[in-house]
Design an enzyme around this catalytic site. Structure first.
Site, mmCIF file in Angstrom:
data_model
loop_
_atom_site.group_PDB
_atom_site.id
_atom_site.type_symbol
_atom_site.label_atom_id
_atom_site.label_comp_id
_atom_site.label_asym_id
_atom_site.label_seq_id
_atom_site.Cartn_x
_atom_site.Cartn_y
_atom_site.Cartn_z
ATOM 1 N N THR A 269 -20.034 54.315 25.095
ATOM 2 C CA THR A 269 -19.930 55.763 24.900
ATOM 3 C C THR A 269 -20.282 56.505 26.189
ATOM 4 O O THR A 269 -19.590 57.444 26.597
ATOM 5 C CB THR A 269 -20.868 56.201 23.748
ATOM 6 O OG1 THR A 269 -20.467 55.512 22.563
ATOM 7 C CG2 THR A 269 -20.815 57.699 23.516
ATOM 8 N N CYS B 47 -15.434 55.127 4.785
ATOM 9 C CA CYS B 47 -15.147 54.578 3.463
ATOM 10 C C CYS B 47 -16.369 54.113 2.707
ATOM 11 O O CYS B 47 -16.252 53.640 1.594
ATOM 12 C CB CYS B 47 -14.123 53.463 3.548
ATOM 13 S SG CYS B 47 -14.833 51.936 4.055
HETATM 14 N N1 PLP Z 1 -14.873 52.264 22.651
HETATM 15 C C1 PLP Z 1 -14.467 51.426 21.693
HETATM 16 C C2 PLP Z 1 -13.032 51.007 21.658
HETATM 17 C C3 PLP Z 1 -15.365 50.941 20.748
HETATM 18 O O1 PLP Z 1 -14.946 50.106 19.799
HETATM 19 C C4 PLP Z 1 -16.718 51.358 20.816
HETATM 20 C C5 PLP Z 1 -17.696 50.891 19.827
HETATM 21 O O2 PLP Z 1 -17.354 50.532 18.721
HETATM 22 C C6 PLP Z 1 -17.102 52.226 21.850
HETATM 23 C C7 PLP Z 1 -16.152 52.654 22.754
HETATM 24 C C8 PLP Z 1 -18.517 52.678 22.009
HETATM 25 O O3 PLP Z 1 -19.297 51.661 22.522
HETATM 26 P P1 PLP Z 1 -20.889 51.703 22.403
HETATM 27 O O4 PLP Z 1 -21.224 51.309 20.998
HETATM 28 O O5 PLP Z 1 -21.378 50.716 23.379
HETATM 29 O O6 PLP Z 1 -21.319 53.087 22.721
#
Ligand code: PLP
Length: 382
Positions: A71, A321
């Site tokens: 993120t 869900c």
């Molecule tokens: N991008 C994708 C495609 C993801 O699947 C996720 C998490 O599920 C993230 C970003 C975010 O990653 P993080 O949990 O390390 O913040």
């Protein structure tokens, strides 16, 4: 008994990774910027991890920056590219992770960017013609995921890179779900930025990395001690960084095991599909080897996840869900999956630790749960 088929949510930390991390809690706890032996020990460990992560995505070590998660990596790029080169447009797809889509929508409603969201088809594939039309000389950034987290569909990022670069736009690849599961070559993808996250491939939670192509610079999200070449101030999470490095090396060394994962996934799907006519797979074409998104038509995904959990099987449904009034996941809706099927979509995701025995045990649990749920009345909204 617990069967874990939710590896796209997160993975177990590999034993080798934990072993590599432990000394950095107990013995080598120095601040990497301290001018003494313990400090240097930590600094050396960070630089080794940087090399290991760079190898995983075939990048140069100085192109890798450590962050706290996927993120944060995504936010660093997106916020850092707002208004790049005086351009206002950012182009993305309708199936991106919320760490991309929610941020872009917030920036759009704030008037900071012009957002164009390119659709996908029923198979989960990006509409490349629409992508090509959307990208122009006003585009600052194109941000596309390499593999979709719910369906595992792998996107043709290299083709999209050509469209972006032809117009002078930058390309960001969210490779959070792809890393460690399929080979990644940042150069072949022609990516300017690429995000990864440790907890998706057997490193701990709370550690991520960002590849930034040599020669490109973006401003940091915050300021401070100037760590990570000034891109990400804050004392480095040394044990987690060491863990990310170890997990990257391990994932590369074990990449051939993904073929075994794919065989197990395919067997899993064929047993489930032949066991009930209600089942259909969401997402086709190139997919991650570990991911199986199956719709059980007319079934309430939240109730199914609950029943599977009671039988010791961990899987996940669409984003919302779990609630009593299920809403189909945004990804299923974006793919145009009919609501009957979208509301009954479950994601099963394997890892290199998933065994053939677990697959043999999981499938009757699922088919029995479906049989029970079709005998009992379902809420109208499902
Ligand atoms: N991008 C994708 C495609 C993801 O699947 C996720 C998490 O599920 C993230 C970003 C975010 O990653 P993080 O949990 O390390 O913040």
């Amino acid at each position: 008994m617990l069967i874990y088929l939710d590896n796209n949510a997160t993975t177990r930390v590999a034993d080798e990774v934990l072993d590599a991390m432990e000394p950095f809690y107990r013995e080598f706890y120095g601040n990497p910027h301290s001018p003494h032996a313990l400090g240097r020990r930590s600094q050396d460990a960070i630089e080794l991890a940087r090399e290991q992560v760079a190898s995983l995505v075939s990048a140069a070590t100085e192109e890798i920056y450590f962050t706290s998660c996927g993120t944060e990596s995504n936010a660093l790029v997106i916020r850092g590219c707002v208004g790049h080169d005086g351009r206002k447009k950012i182009v993305t797809t309708s199936v991106e992770h919320p760490s991309v889509l929610a941020l872009l929508r917030a920036l759009e409603s704030d008037g900071q960017i012009k957002l164009v969201t390119v659709p996908v088809n029923r198979r989960g594939e990006i509409d490349l013609r629409a992508m090509d039309q959307a990208i122009d000389e006003t585009t600052a950034l194109v941000t596309v995921m390499l593999a979709q987290n719910e369906t595992g569909v792998v996107h043709p990022v290299a083709e999209i890179a050509v469209m972006a670069h032809r117009n002078g736009a930058r390309l960001h690849v969210d490779a959070v779900q792809a890393a460690g599961k399929i080979p990644i070559h940042a150069g072949d993808l022609d990516a300017d930025f690429l995000s990864i996250s440790g907890h998706k491939f057997h490193a701990p939670k709370g550690i991520g990395a960002l590849f930034v192509r040599r020669g490109i610079s973006i401003p940091p999200l915050w300021y401070g001690g100037g760590q990570e070449y000034g891109m990400r101030s804050g004392t480095e999470a040394v044990p987690s960084i060491v863990g990310l490095g170890a997990a990257s090396e391990l994932a590369l060394a074990r990449m051939e095991l993904q073929q075994q994962v794919e065989r197990l996934r395919d067997r899993f799907e064929s047993i489930v599909l032949s066991g009930t006519t209600l089942a259909s797979v969401n997402g086709s074409g190139a997919r991650l080897p570990n991911t199986s998104n199956i719709s059980f038509s007319g079934i309430n995904a939240g109730r199914l996840v609950f029943m599977l959990d009671r039988s010791g099987l961990c899987a996940s449904g669409g984003s919302a869900c779990q609630s009593s009034k299920p809403e189909p996941s945004a990804v299923m809706t974006a793919m145009g999956v009919p609501v009957e099927q979208a509301a009954g979509a479950i994601r099963f995701s394997l890892s290199r630790y998933t065994t053939a025995d677990e697959i043999e045990q999981a499938t009757p649990i699922i088919l029995n749960a479906i049989a029970t749920l079709t005998e009992s009345p379902q809420p109208a909204s499902a």
